[in-house]
Design a protein around this motif. Sequence first.
Motif, PDB file in Angstrom:
ATOM      1  N   VAL A 112       0.929  -1.448  -0.222  1.00  0.00           N
ATOM      2  CA  VAL A 112       0.117   0.367   0.041  1.00  0.00           C
ATOM      3  C   VAL A 112       1.049   1.182   0.292  1.00  0.00           C
ATOM      4  N   GLU A 113       1.831   1.102   0.946  1.00  0.00           N
ATOM      5  CA  GLU A 113       2.720   2.213   0.872  1.00  0.00           C
ATOM      6  C   GLU A 113       3.523   2.932  -0.998  1.00  0.00           C
ATOM      7  N   ASP A 114       3.902   1.562  -1.194  1.00  0.00           N
ATOM      8  CA  ASP A 114       4.900   1.493  -2.890  1.00  0.00           C
ATOM      9  C   ASP A 114       3.679   2.097  -3.969  1.00  0.00           C
ATOM     10  N   GLY A 115       2.006   1.889  -2.995  1.00  0.00           N
ATOM     11  CA  GLY A 115       1.689   2.089  -4.412  1.00  0.00           C
ATOM     12  C   GLY A 115       0.802   3.903  -3.945  1.00  0.00           C
ATOM     13  N   PHE A 116       0.651   3.745  -2.718  1.00  0.00           N
ATOM     14  CA  PHE A 116       0.649   5.461  -2.694  1.00  0.00           C
ATOM     15  C   PHE A 116       1.554   6.407  -3.182  1.00  0.00           C
ATOM     16  N   SER A 117       3.422   5.850  -2.760  1.00  0.00           N
ATOM     17  CA  SER A 117       4.230   6.775  -3.236  1.00  0.00           C
ATOM     18  C   SER A 117       4.014   7.146  -5.010  1.00  0.00           C
ATOM     19  N   ALA A 118       3.903   5.269  -5.756  1.00  0.00           N
ATOM     20  CA  ALA A 118       3.647   5.577  -7.244  1.00  0.00           C
ATOM     21  C   ALA A 118       3.198   6.754  -7.654  1.00  0.00           C
TER      22      ALA A 118
END
Length: 740
Positions: free
Chosen positions: A336-342
């Motif tokens: 989820v964190e990677d998704g928001f970062s992307a």
Amino acid sequence: MSAVIQFEEATFPAAGKVRIALAGNPNCGKTTVFNAYTGARQHVGNYPGVTVDRKEGHVRLGQEDIVLVDLPGTYSLTAYSMEELVARAELSANNVQAVINVVDASALERNLLLTVQMMEMGLPVVLGCNMMDEARAAGLHIDIERLSGLLDVPVVPMVAKSGEGLQDAMSEAVRLARKGPRKPLHVNYGSDTDPVLDSIEGKVAEKGVLTDRYSPRWTAINLMEGDKEVCRELREADPALFAEVEAQCRKVADHIRDTLHVSMESYITDCRYGFIRGLLRDGILRQDPGRDRLAISDSIDKVLTHAFFGPVLMLGVLYAMFWVTFTLGAYPQGWVEDGFSALGELMTGIIPEGAVQSLVVDGIIGGVGGVVSFVPLIAIMFALIAFLEDSGYMARVAYMMDRLFRLFGLHGASVMPYIISGGIAGGCAIPGAMATRTLRSPKEKLATLLTLPYMACGAKLPVFLLLAGAFFGDDAPTVTFLVMLSGWVFALLVARLLRSTIIRGQATPFVMELPPYRMPTIFSMLLHCWERTWMYLKKAGTVLVAISIVIWAGLKYPELPEEQAAPFTAQIESLQGRIDALPEGDAARVSLEKELAGVQEELGGAELAYSYAGRLGKLIEPATAPAGFDWRTDIALLAGIAAKEAVVATMGTAYSLGEQDPEDAAPLAELLQKSSSWGKATALSLMLFVLLYSPCFVSLVVIQQEAGGWRWLAFSIFFNTALAYAVAVVAYNIGRSVWG
């Protein structure tokens, strides 16, 4: 795994929508019955003005469209807990036409108390003997037909997990709903009481007082019991009649107390149980010798609730719950964190550089992403909690902790909200506040709600780890442990203070069933996760969008005037030109790049000091100086009201280091160590202040919704902050005298 029941075609006397209530004791399998009937066709909310769950679902039975209302689990309809009040109000408001009363087949005597009370109200009742599979396996036999004849209500054997009996119970409920109200049940309350009950019943019926809500017989019984709600309603409706019947009731109650040495309420309850025992004797229940599932549970409890081993095993179970949560949840949380970062990188490429880009990327995506990233942990935690509750172990935890908690005006059921909130470091106050719904007493629930924010939630841990590691060296683990232990101490002490002052009230008796151990269904656990996780997203996500925008604006505006920024800008341009002229990897270029980073950080610090947040920090610095805080720390603490995760990040920005990762705050730790205004005393003061001061904004909103009033939100902000300030000042001054 249970599934939604598909009913066969059936016909009934009349068409139209029917409302059926589902009632029962806690741990009788009522939730499984409701889920089997409705599946995803249910709506979850709260009853108006209270936080007790309100569930409604739709059931199709042939051509019938049925609304099924799931009442709160309750042992009786006596107006003690919020659940009892809500259940009684729903049943007496003519909102439902019939009731399916779900009972645990192996505990009929206790479960039938609620049944008798509903029958005394004149409600059409279908008795669903649930968990018959477990009863049969334990060698328990029930004469269903004879029990139905003696009670004069339909009795249906049920197994909610497999769907056995569910269609029959619903068909009978609709049939009774079409017939209308039944004659209220008359229980024999003895020669001293029955004549007075008959007299009061006649007077209430003659004047038509409260007859739109209760049967006259039910009103008379509750007046005799001294039920505060019914007494209040009659006093408001007809003061003269109330005065007359109150004198009659007092005379009988005094006689019962003088002769039998029991209260009138206890006497009436004993009479009801006498009626129930009379029903169940003479072969209604038969137990095969040597096959008692309660005996098996009792054997397990000899270990799990042992005076010494029980608490030790409990700590192990609770620690394992959090270990599983954070171990399994780390992977989806990272996704989820990677998704928001992307998403942030995508928006950075799409939106031109400027205020709009900063708002979207740093304000909205950064803020909301921080909360949504906790959803996997929340879901796993709720699944494990559901497992502990449905298996019967949660009742044992409350039982073991009740004796200690009662000394501080709390209830044994308060322990789980504390633990979820961070009693075992790493929790969260948001699901902890939701977990207070298991508390039956509104006052004990309120005391728990107002003190659970003192626990060491996962968002506070980076602050503790940063400061303990920076200033206490080898003693850092001990200091961190003692700070977290202080959360428990302050929570219990403040709870005792509140229960002795503004939340006075008699302690709720610890009446909790220790249900037999059973294996929860996967369907029930998944549905429980979905309900709670969705509520978390709605309450946390919507609020955080607004607060993220406010924090972003406070840190960004007003922008530093050009004349004040010019020296930094000129130096940055000069350094950048010199850097561009040198080849990659050149030692001089590396040195200039470090110098450039330092100037950019100084510019960021100047911009922050000029912002509204910076000015506010400067404004309150004189007030916080006795606790050892400067204006930079003050900004971080203000940001922490929005989200405790922001404390370390904002401190990094405020100390001209740019944003710091809470998991890697070493540069900030080094700067704090070198600062003349920092030392062990300041570090200890700040740790205790962060532990105790105002909960984060989302937690405050949830506390307000659960407590049912904005005054408690204000109390949680101002009292907790005042307490934190007092403790921090004392700790700072003691620390200075010890460490210099």
